[in-house]
Scaffold this motif. Structure first.
Motif, PDB file in Angstrom:
ATOM      1  N   ARG A 286      76.031  13.674 -36.769  1.00  0.00           N
ATOM      2  CA  ARG A 286      75.878  13.708 -38.218  1.00  0.00           C
ATOM      3  C   ARG A 286      75.442  12.341 -38.700  1.00  0.00           C
ATOM      4  O   ARG A 286      76.171  11.381 -38.574  1.00  0.00           O
ATOM      5  N   GLY A 287      74.287  12.277 -39.282  1.00  0.00           N
ATOM      6  CA  GLY A 287      73.845  11.082 -39.983  1.00  0.00           C
ATOM      7  C   GLY A 287      73.936   9.795 -39.206  1.00  0.00           C
ATOM      8  O   GLY A 287      74.039   9.775 -37.990  1.00  0.00           O
ATOM      9  N   THR A 288      73.899   8.707 -39.940  1.00  0.00           N
ATOM     10  CA  THR A 288      73.956   7.378 -39.354  1.00  0.00           C
ATOM     11  C   THR A 288      74.897   6.521 -40.187  1.00  0.00           C
ATOM     12  O   THR A 288      75.413   6.941 -41.208  1.00  0.00           O
ATOM     13  N   HIS A 289      75.066   5.311 -39.738  1.00  0.00           N
ATOM     14  CA  HIS A 289      75.904   4.346 -40.440  1.00  0.00           C
ATOM     15  C   HIS A 289      75.038   3.142 -40.754  1.00  0.00           C
ATOM     16  O   HIS A 289      74.284   2.678 -39.902  1.00  0.00           O
ATOM     17  N   HIS A 290      75.115   2.617 -41.971  1.00  0.00           N
ATOM     18  CA  HIS A 290      74.330   1.439 -42.332  1.00  0.00           C
ATOM     19  C   HIS A 290      74.825   0.243 -41.528  1.00  0.00           C
ATOM     20  O   HIS A 290      76.006  -0.089 -41.556  1.00  0.00           O
ATOM     21  N   VAL A 291      73.907  -0.373 -40.796  1.00  0.00           N
ATOM     22  CA  VAL A 291      74.240  -1.530 -39.982  1.00  0.00           C
ATOM     23  C   VAL A 291      73.715  -2.767 -40.684  1.00  0.00           C
ATOM     24  O   VAL A 291      72.512  -2.878 -40.953  1.00  0.00           O
ATOM     25  N   LYS A 292      74.600  -3.679 -40.981  1.00  0.00           N
ATOM     26  CA  LYS A 292      74.225  -4.902 -41.686  1.00  0.00           C
ATOM     27  C   LYS A 292      73.201  -5.683 -40.859  1.00  0.00           C
ATOM     28  O   LYS A 292      73.390  -5.937 -39.678  1.00  0.00           O
TER      29      LYS A 292
ATOM     30  N   VAL B 158      69.741   6.603 -34.934  1.00  0.00           N
ATOM     31  CA  VAL B 158      69.164   7.817 -35.497  1.00  0.00           C
ATOM     32  C   VAL B 158      70.262   8.809 -35.865  1.00  0.00           C
ATOM     33  O   VAL B 158      70.193   9.472 -36.889  1.00  0.00           O
ATOM     34  N   SER B 159      71.287   8.896 -35.017  1.00  0.00           N
ATOM     35  CA  SER B 159      72.392   9.801 -35.272  1.00  0.00           C
ATOM     36  C   SER B 159      73.618   9.321 -34.510  1.00  0.00           C
ATOM     37  O   SER B 159      73.501   8.530 -33.582  1.00  0.00           O
ATOM     38  N   ARG B 160      74.790   9.814 -34.926  1.00  0.00           N
ATOM     39  CA  ARG B 160      76.032   9.464 -34.240  1.00  0.00           C
ATOM     40  C   ARG B 160      76.984  10.641 -34.236  1.00  0.00           C
ATOM     41  O   ARG B 160      76.923  11.504 -35.103  1.00  0.00           O
ATOM     42  N   ALA B 161      77.864  10.639 -33.231  1.00  0.00           N
ATOM     43  CA  ALA B 161      78.894  11.674 -33.111  1.00  0.00           C
ATOM     44  C   ALA B 161      80.203  11.008 -32.720  1.00  0.00           C
ATOM     45  O   ALA B 161      80.227  10.157 -31.839  1.00  0.00           O
ATOM     46  N   ALA B 162      81.274  11.392 -33.382  1.00  0.00           N
ATOM     47  CA  ALA B 162      82.609  10.953 -32.999  1.00  0.00           C
ATOM     48  C   ALA B 162      83.266  12.105 -32.269  1.00  0.00           C
ATOM     49  O   ALA B 162      83.205  13.244 -32.713  1.00  0.00           O
ATOM     50  N   GLY B 163      83.846  11.828 -31.130  1.00  0.00           N
ATOM     51  CA  GLY B 163      84.417  12.883 -30.302  1.00  0.00           C
ATOM     52  C   GLY B 163      83.484  13.193 -29.147  1.00  0.00           C
ATOM     53  O   GLY B 163      82.418  12.598 -29.009  1.00  0.00           O
TER      54      GLY B 163
END
Length: 151
Positions: A30-36, A130-135
């Motif tokens: 799901r989505g991405t995280h803004h990386v400083k 581009v995308s990330r998953a937790a678990g």
């Protein structure tokens, strides 16, 4: 019904609801995280910045994509995720799997906003998230998401 019984019923309902919510979200990309510092665009005339820039892992990017896994020593789902991502990287040409011990790379964990292990980031060829998953993601979910990145 006594007050203690009501508390027990409410606790069981809340725990069940949380478990169902967690099961529905675990291992889904799901989505991405803004990386400083990684928001430099090509339109500005500069090369895109890899999320691994300024880390000792910058040299391990795959030609087409990188599966970046954050794990910890005593994490059982991390072992399952390692097997799945290693298999996918061996199957899809130009894809690398990089496993990072979250405990030894705390600065990178904080910068990327990793909150739990395992967390898997899919990076494009330039190293942008581009995308990330937790678990622990399933093989099919990884392949489907990776196909969208590579295409």
């Amino acid at each position: 019904m006594s007050q203690g019984a009501w508390v027990l019923v409410v606790a069981l309902v809340a725990a069940t609801a949380f478990g169902l919510y967690r099961a529905a979200r675990d291992g889904r990309f799901r989505g991405t995280h803004h990386v400083k510092g990684a928001d430099v665009t090509e339109a500005e005339g500069q090369e895109p910045v890899s999320v691994l820039a300024d880390s000792d892992l910058d040299h391990v990017l795959g030609e087409r994509a990188t599966l970046l896994q954050f794990s910890s020593a005593f994490c059982a789902p991390c072992r399952v995720t390692r097997r799945v991502l290693t298999d996918v990287a061996a199957t899809v040409p130009g894809v690398e799997h990089v496993e990072v011990d979250a405990e030894h790379h705390l600065e990178l964990v904080r910068r990327l906003g990793v909150l739990r292990t395992p967390t898997t980031l899919i990076l494009d060829a330039a190293g942008r998230e581009v995308s990330r998953a937790a678990g622990a993601p399933s093989r099919d979910v990884v392949l489907t998401t990776l196909a969208r990145v590579i295409a």
